[in-house]
Write a protein that holds these residues in place. Sequence first.
Motif, PDB file in Angstrom:
ATOM      1  N   ALA A 237       5.357  69.689  -5.012  1.00 19.55           N
ATOM      2  CA  ALA A 237       5.808  69.001  -6.216  1.00 19.55           C
ATOM      3  C   ALA A 237       5.151  69.683  -7.413  1.00 19.55           C
ATOM      4  N   VAL A 238       5.946  70.084  -8.379  1.00 17.33           N
ATOM      5  CA  VAL A 238       5.423  70.722  -9.583  1.00 17.33           C
ATOM      6  C   VAL A 238       5.653  69.765 -10.750  1.00 17.33           C
TER       7      VAL A 238
ATOM      8  N   MET B 188       1.073  68.674  -3.206  1.00 19.65           N
ATOM      9  CA  MET B 188       1.862  68.665  -1.978  1.00 19.65           C
ATOM     10  C   MET B 188       2.948  67.595  -2.002  1.00 19.65           C
ATOM     11  N   SER B 189       2.800  66.589  -2.887  1.00 23.12           N
ATOM     12  CA  SER B 189       3.814  65.540  -2.993  1.00 23.12           C
ATOM     13  C   SER B 189       3.691  64.860  -4.351  1.00 23.12           C
ATOM     14  N   LYS B 190       4.765  64.143  -4.728  1.00 19.99           N
ATOM     15  CA  LYS B 190       4.700  63.301  -5.922  1.00 19.99           C
ATOM     16  C   LYS B 190       4.033  62.007  -5.504  1.00 19.99           C
ATOM     17  N   SER B 191       2.852  61.771  -6.015  1.00 26.04           N
ATOM     18  CA  SER B 191       2.120  60.578  -5.613  1.00 26.04           C
ATOM     19  C   SER B 191       1.275  60.079  -6.777  1.00 26.04           C
ATOM     20  N   VAL B 192       0.771  58.878  -6.623  1.00 24.78           N
ATOM     21  CA  VAL B 192      -0.125  58.325  -7.640  1.00 24.78           C
ATOM     22  C   VAL B 192      -1.346  59.227  -7.793  1.00 24.78           C
ATOM     23  N   ALA B 193      -1.844  59.745  -6.690  1.00 24.93           N
ATOM     24  CA  ALA B 193      -3.029  60.605  -6.737  1.00 24.93           C
ATOM     25  C   ALA B 193      -2.772  61.884  -7.541  1.00 24.93           C
ATOM     26  N   SER B 194      -1.593  62.484  -7.379  1.00 21.92           N
ATOM     27  CA  SER B 194      -1.318  63.720  -8.126  1.00 21.92           C
ATOM     28  C   SER B 194      -1.171  63.442  -9.617  1.00 21.92           C
ATOM     29  N   TRP B 195      -0.537  62.312  -9.987  1.00 23.20           N
ATOM     30  CA  TRP B 195      -0.431  61.941 -11.406  1.00 23.20           C
ATOM     31  C   TRP B 195      -1.805  61.610 -11.963  1.00 23.20           C
TER      32      TRP B 195
END
Length: 56
Positions: A5-6, A27-34
């Motif tokens: 996910a970019v 690696m994915s769209k997630s709360v952690a990445s945001w």
Amino acid sequence: MVKAAVTLATGVNAEGYRALFGMHVAMSKSVASWTRFFPDLKACGLKEGLALRLSM
């Protein structure tokens, strides 16, 4: 090939030109990445109170 996910933050700079303010690869769209992405933008100088528009 790997799925990723970019997340991009684009906007208009003080001179009125479009600019890329940040990019984050996860690696994915997630709360952690945001949660990791927003502090990076703030560290680059973006100020609070700006309008935010999300597009997925």
